[in-house]
Enzyme design. Sequence first.
Site, short mmCIF file in Angstrom:
data_model
loop_
_atom_site.label_atom_id
_atom_site.label_comp_id
_atom_site.label_asym_id
_atom_site.label_seq_id
_atom_site.Cartn_x
_atom_site.Cartn_y
_atom_site.Cartn_z
N SER A 9 7.88 18.15 -10.24
CA SER A 9 6.49 18.61 -10.38
C SER A 9 6.35 19.82 -9.49
O SER A 9 6.73 19.78 -8.31
CB SER A 9 5.52 17.52 -9.91
OG SER A 9 4.29 18.12 -9.53
N HIS B 72 7.72 19.03 -14.96
CA HIS B 72 6.43 18.34 -15.10
C HIS B 72 5.32 19.24 -14.56
O HIS B 72 5.39 19.71 -13.42
CB HIS B 72 6.50 17.03 -14.29
CG HIS B 72 5.28 16.20 -14.27
ND1 HIS B 72 4.92 15.37 -15.31
CD2 HIS B 72 4.32 16.05 -13.32
CE1 HIS B 72 3.80 14.72 -14.98
NE2 HIS B 72 3.42 15.12 -13.79
N ASP C 288 1.46 19.75 -13.65
CA ASP C 288 0.24 18.99 -13.32
C ASP C 288 -1.00 19.85 -13.48
O ASP C 288 -1.28 20.71 -12.65
CB ASP C 288 0.33 18.49 -11.87
CG ASP C 288 1.27 17.31 -11.75
OD1 ASP C 288 2.16 17.35 -10.87
OD2 ASP C 288 1.12 16.35 -12.52
N MET D 85 -4.91 20.19 -13.41
CA MET D 85 -6.13 19.56 -12.91
C MET D 85 -7.30 20.53 -13.09
O MET D 85 -7.17 21.72 -12.77
CB MET D 85 -5.98 19.21 -11.42
CG MET D 85 -4.86 18.24 -11.13
SD MET D 85 -4.73 17.90 -9.36
CE MET D 85 -3.08 17.19 -9.29
N HIS E 204 0.83 17.20 -17.64
CA HIS E 204 0.10 15.99 -17.25
C HIS E 204 -1.36 16.41 -17.11
O HIS E 204 -1.74 17.07 -16.14
CB HIS E 204 0.68 15.48 -15.93
CG HIS E 204 -0.07 14.34 -15.32
ND1 HIS E 204 0.23 13.88 -14.07
CD2 HIS E 204 -1.10 13.59 -15.76
CE1 HIS E 204 -0.57 12.86 -13.78
NE2 HIS E 204 -1.39 12.67 -14.79
N MET F 174 -4.80 16.12 -16.18
CA MET F 174 -5.80 15.44 -15.37
C MET F 174 -7.12 16.21 -15.53
O MET F 174 -7.57 16.95 -14.63
CB MET F 174 -5.33 15.38 -13.91
CG MET F 174 -4.13 14.45 -13.73
SD MET F 174 -3.21 14.69 -12.19
CE MET F 174 -2.07 15.99 -12.72
N MET G 257 1.37 5.97 -13.27
CA MET G 257 1.08 6.61 -11.98
C MET G 257 1.35 5.62 -10.86
O MET G 257 0.85 4.48 -10.89
CB MET G 257 -0.36 7.09 -11.92
CG MET G 257 -0.68 8.28 -12.81
SD MET G 257 0.36 9.71 -12.58
CE MET G 257 -0.11 10.19 -10.91
N GLY H 256 -4.13 13.47 -7.96
CA GLY H 256 -4.93 14.46 -7.24
C GLY H 256 -4.15 15.34 -6.29
O GLY H 256 -4.54 16.47 -6.04
N GLY I 210 0.07 16.00 -4.26
CA GLY I 210 1.44 15.60 -4.02
C GLY I 210 1.59 15.02 -2.63
O GLY I 210 0.65 15.05 -1.83
N GLY I 211 2.75 14.45 -2.34
CA GLY I 211 3.06 13.98 -0.99
C GLY I 211 2.41 12.66 -0.60
O GLY I 211 2.40 12.31 0.58
N ASP J 194 5.34 8.46 -11.82
CA ASP J 194 4.87 9.70 -11.19
C ASP J 194 4.10 9.41 -9.91
O ASP J 194 3.03 8.81 -9.95
CB ASP J 194 3.95 10.42 -12.19
CG ASP J 194 3.48 11.77 -11.69
OD1 ASP J 194 2.68 12.41 -12.41
OD2 ASP J 194 3.88 12.19 -10.58
N GLY J 195 4.73 9.81 -8.79
CA GLY J 195 3.98 9.72 -7.54
C GLY J 195 4.75 9.00 -6.45
O GLY J 195 5.00 7.80 -6.57
N GLY J 196 5.12 9.74 -5.41
CA GLY J 196 5.77 9.13 -4.25
C GLY J 196 7.22 8.76 -4.47
O GLY J 196 7.78 7.95 -3.72
N GLY K 32 7.85 15.41 -6.92
CA GLY K 32 7.23 16.67 -6.46
C GLY K 32 7.75 17.05 -5.09
O GLY K 32 8.74 17.76 -4.94
N SER K 33 7.09 16.47 -4.06
CA SER K 33 7.45 16.85 -2.68
C SER K 33 8.84 16.38 -2.29
O SER K 33 9.41 16.89 -1.31
CB SER K 33 6.41 16.25 -1.71
OG SER K 33 6.32 14.85 -1.93
C1 DX5 Z 1 -0.30 13.87 -8.66
C2 DX5 Z 1 0.66 14.42 -9.71
C3 DX5 Z 1 2.09 14.11 -9.39
C4 DX5 Z 1 2.54 14.69 -8.04
C5 DX5 Z 1 3.85 14.07 -7.61
O1 DX5 Z 1 -1.62 13.92 -9.15
O2 DX5 Z 1 0.37 13.90 -10.99
O3 DX5 Z 1 2.92 14.63 -10.44
O4 DX5 Z 1 2.66 16.07 -8.15
O5 DX5 Z 1 4.13 14.56 -6.32
P1 DX5 Z 1 4.93 13.63 -5.28
O6 DX5 Z 1 6.29 13.38 -5.93
O7 DX5 Z 1 5.02 14.46 -4.03
O8 DX5 Z 1 4.14 12.37 -5.13
ZN ZN Z 2 1.86 14.42 -12.54
#
Ligand code: DX5
Ligand code: ZN
Length: 224
Positions: A6, A31, A33, A35, A68, A70, A139, A144, A146-147, A181-183, A203-204
């Site tokens: 991401s 990916h 994101d 928003m 994605h 949002m 999710m 909202g 990353g990280g 997706d996420g963490g 992502g991070s």
């Molecule tokens: C959050 C995004 C995720 C996010 C993942 O709203 O949908 O794709 O960027 O980032 P990490 O891997 O750092 O949680």
């Molecule tokens: Zn995402």
Amino acid sequence: MIVCPSILTADYCNLGKVVDDAVAAGIEWIHLDVMDGNWVINKTITFGPALISSIRKRVGSDIFLDCHLMVTNAADTWMQYVDAGVDLVIAHVEAVDDFPKLITNLHDAGCQAGLVLNPATTLDDVLPLLPDLDLVLVMSVVPGKGGQSFMPEVEDKVRTLRATVDEQISQGGRATKLMIDGGIKAHNIAEVADWGIEAAVVGSGLINDNGTIAENLAEINSAL
Ligand code: DX5
Ligand code: ZN
């Protein structure tokens, strides 16, 4: 396991090099994101079709791009992302009233159709749609930013989806892909693979100051 970066937490003044480095490291799926400053809890705005179109031009046609969404109006704006060149539109089940219609629209436009659900959302409205979905994104953080920290409580949902899709395939149905997706980091990606996840957004864990994308990807792949 497909590892999908991401770019949410990337340096936006350096995005061309970020996607070049990702592709050079062997990444085949990015990916994106989106928003809209309204839908996610912290009202963040990221980017839209114009940037996605530039990324498609930069990476060429062989790299798989998903978006994605949002956003509050995915049912009305999905075509902008298809026109921008994504291969897969993933919309939130919480934000779309007539999901079957969106799936049909996307398929009619030659685009893959994905559904994403938040950690607190049950599978009630998701399971009936599985036969027509190309992908379900679970999710493991509240959307909202990353990280954030991984939420392991989504395990049961993933395992239920895995069993349902496996049954669907055994009956000759669609091989709906499962994504999370996420963490996701090197320390937990093998765990989600064990749950039956086939693609993980990172992502991070991939784009950070600790190492290059290639170095971070190697660490993640070595954990699988
Ligand atoms: C959050 C995004 C995720 C996010 C993942 O709203 O949908 O794709 O960027 O980032 P990490 O891997 O750092 O949680
Ligand atoms: Zn995402």
